[in-house]
Motif scaffolding. Structure first.
Motif, PDB file in Angstrom:
ATOM      1  N   GLY A 131      10.548  59.365  12.030  1.00 21.31           N
ATOM      2  CA  GLY A 131      11.658  58.609  11.467  1.00 21.31           C
ATOM      3  C   GLY A 131      12.366  59.313  10.330  1.00 21.31           C
ATOM      4  O   GLY A 131      13.585  59.244  10.198  1.00 21.31           O
ATOM      5  N   MET A 132      11.605  60.020   9.519  1.00 20.34           N
ATOM      6  CA  MET A 132      12.199  60.725   8.384  1.00 20.34           C
ATOM      7  C   MET A 132      13.279  61.702   8.861  1.00 20.34           C
ATOM      8  O   MET A 132      14.393  61.720   8.352  1.00 20.34           O
ATOM      9  N   VAL A 133      12.957  62.489   9.859  1.00 21.46           N
ATOM     10  CA  VAL A 133      13.884  63.496  10.362  1.00 21.46           C
ATOM     11  C   VAL A 133      15.101  62.839  11.006  1.00 21.46           C
ATOM     12  O   VAL A 133      16.243  63.195  10.728  1.00 21.46           O
ATOM     13  N   ASP A 134      14.840  61.858  11.870  1.00 18.12           N
ATOM     14  CA  ASP A 134      15.936  61.228  12.608  1.00 18.12           C
ATOM     15  C   ASP A 134      16.891  60.494  11.682  1.00 18.12           C
ATOM     16  O   ASP A 134      18.107  60.624  11.785  1.00 18.12           O
ATOM     17  N   ASN A 146      15.604  49.742   4.137  1.00 14.84           N
ATOM     18  CA  ASN A 146      14.519  49.632   3.157  1.00 14.84           C
ATOM     19  C   ASN A 146      13.258  50.398   3.523  1.00 14.84           C
ATOM     20  O   ASN A 146      12.240  50.266   2.851  1.00 14.84           O
ATOM     21  N   SER A 147      13.290  51.169   4.580  1.00 12.76           N
ATOM     22  CA  SER A 147      12.119  51.991   4.873  1.00 12.76           C
ATOM     23  C   SER A 147      12.065  53.119   3.842  1.00 12.76           C
ATOM     24  O   SER A 147      13.088  53.558   3.309  1.00 12.76           O
ATOM     25  N   GLU A 148      10.844  53.554   3.558  1.00 10.63           N
ATOM     26  CA  GLU A 148      10.630  54.556   2.523  1.00 10.63           C
ATOM     27  C   GLU A 148       9.849  55.744   3.053  1.00 10.63           C
ATOM     28  O   GLU A 148       8.920  55.571   3.839  1.00 10.63           O
ATOM     29  N   ARG A 157       6.892  64.213  -6.805  1.00 10.42           N
ATOM     30  CA  ARG A 157       6.829  63.405  -5.584  1.00 10.42           C
ATOM     31  C   ARG A 157       8.033  62.476  -5.590  1.00 10.42           C
ATOM     32  O   ARG A 157       8.212  61.695  -6.517  1.00 10.42           O
ATOM     33  N   TYR A 158       8.880  62.598  -4.571  1.00  6.46           N
ATOM     34  CA  TYR A 158      10.108  61.801  -4.491  1.00  6.46           C
ATOM     35  C   TYR A 158      10.004  60.767  -3.390  1.00  6.46           C
ATOM     36  O   TYR A 158       9.448  61.026  -2.321  1.00  6.46           O
ATOM     37  N   LYS A 159      10.577  59.617  -3.688  1.00  8.66           N
ATOM     38  CA  LYS A 159      10.644  58.539  -2.695  1.00  8.66           C
ATOM     39  C   LYS A 159      12.074  58.434  -2.176  1.00  8.66           C
ATOM     40  O   LYS A 159      13.015  58.350  -2.961  1.00  8.66           O
ATOM     41  N   ASN A 209       8.884  52.976   9.510  1.00 10.15           N
ATOM     42  CA  ASN A 209       7.621  53.194   8.817  1.00 10.15           C
ATOM     43  C   ASN A 209       7.809  52.816   7.351  1.00 10.15           C
ATOM     44  O   ASN A 209       8.162  53.636   6.528  1.00 10.15           O
ATOM     45  N   THR A 210       7.590  51.567   7.040  1.00  7.40           N
ATOM     46  CA  THR A 210       7.875  51.122   5.689  1.00  7.40           C
ATOM     47  C   THR A 210       6.689  51.333   4.756  1.00  7.40           C
ATOM     48  O   THR A 210       6.823  51.241   3.558  1.00  7.40           O
TER      49      THR A 210
END
Ligand code: SAM
Length: 285
Positions: free
Chosen positions: A50-53, A233-235, A225-227, A7-8
């Motif tokens: 995706g963030m969690v995994d 390169n997914s964010e 807010r953090y990136k 999920n970019t």
């Protein structure tokens, strides 16, 4: 394993967040005005898919426990703690550690996705069956039974509460859930440094190596807010409340904690005098 496409561009899609249940979500949804998302309930939609995994794949548990050392374990053992409530279990890092060290541990989190991951991780790393409970801090006493010698809320989790009312409510619930001589341990990012350095904090942080970087994307008095950028390169983003150290200590005192010790954590990749995290150890009596 990651079967979903990366999920970019997490802002796109235009899903109406109020109609999508957190458990179905595979992508983060911040809508058209991401810096206006300042809501305690939003956390269940940030730790998804995706963030969690990826987070879990890339943040090496072994390295993490090396950098953390025995700090929390020693704090607990020196107080004769047996029963611990991990209030912010996440993917289970601290819970698994506590179980390994022989603490009688209950693992709570408000996100069912995180608890599912934690349960699996407990088995995968060390073959431990974690006792997981889905509970939001604001209603902890309704959903978790019993009293505990200690409660931990680690990994910069308390920052997800966006109103003072919610912070007071959560701390009061923690207080009530502890035995008369119990201890609460909360850590937080050093937001004083982020807020006070003028540029709004533009340092890039690396988590346990150089795999995941975190950079402030927007900072004001009500939002950090953090990136998070991954090697492909997914964010991903997290919207957090920038807690000041003094403010949080004051809230803990207000709900009744008698003694609060605050430690600085000097274990980040950068050798600077300013700690990146603070750890508050609050005693009830
Ligand atoms: N302690 C873990 C670690 O260090 O790896 C996880 C930390 S993670 C940054 C924050 C966790 O807090 C998430 O799993 C999230 O679901 C949970 N959380 C945030 N707000 C919550 C609330 N109000 N009630 C219960 N859990 C909450």
């Amino acid at each position: 394993s990651m079967t979903k496409s990366a999920n970019t561009r997490p802002h796109e899609g235009g899903k109406n967040e109020s109609t999508v249940s957190s458990i179905e979500l595979e992508q983060q949804v911040f809508g058209d005005n991401p810096t206006e998302v300042r809501d305690t309930d939003h956390y269940t939609q940030e730790y998804v898919g995706g963030m969690v995994d990826k987070w879990d794949e890339l943040i090496d548990w072994k390295k993490r426990s090396e950098s953390e050392g025995r700090f929390f374990i020693d704090q607990l053992k020196s107080r004769g703690v047996h029963t611990v409530l991990d209030a912010a279990t996440g993917t289970g890092f601290h819970s698994a550690r506590l179980v390994e060290e022989g603490f009688d541990t209950v693992s709570a989190d408000g996100s069912p996705q995180m608890l599912a991951k934690a349960f699996q991780n407990g088995i995968d790393y060390g073959g431990n069956v974690l006792r997981v409970v889905n509970a939001d801090w604001r209603w902890l006493n309704r959903d978790v039974h019993g009293e505990f010698d200690a409660i931990i809320c680690l990994g910069n989790s308390f920052t997800h509460l966006f109103s003072e009312h919610d912070r007071r409510k959560a701390l009061a619930e923690f207080y009530a859930k502890l035995k008369h001589d119990g201890v609460l341990i909360i850590d937080q990012r050093n937001y004083d440094a982020v807020l006070d350095n003028g540029s709004g904090g533009n340092r890039t942080y690396y988590y346990c190596g150089d795999q995941v970087s975190a950079k402030p994307d927007h900072v004001d008095d009500g939002l950090a807010r953090y990136k998070y950028t991954f090697p492909d390169n997914s964010e991903y983003f997290l919207n957090m409340y920038p807690l000041r150290k003094k403010y949080l200590r004051g809230l803990m005192r207000d709900v009744g904690f008698q003694k609060i010790d605050t430690y600085g954590d000097f274990q980040e990749t950068y050798a600077e005098s300013e700690p990146d995290y603070f750890i508050h150890v609050a005693e009830k009596s």
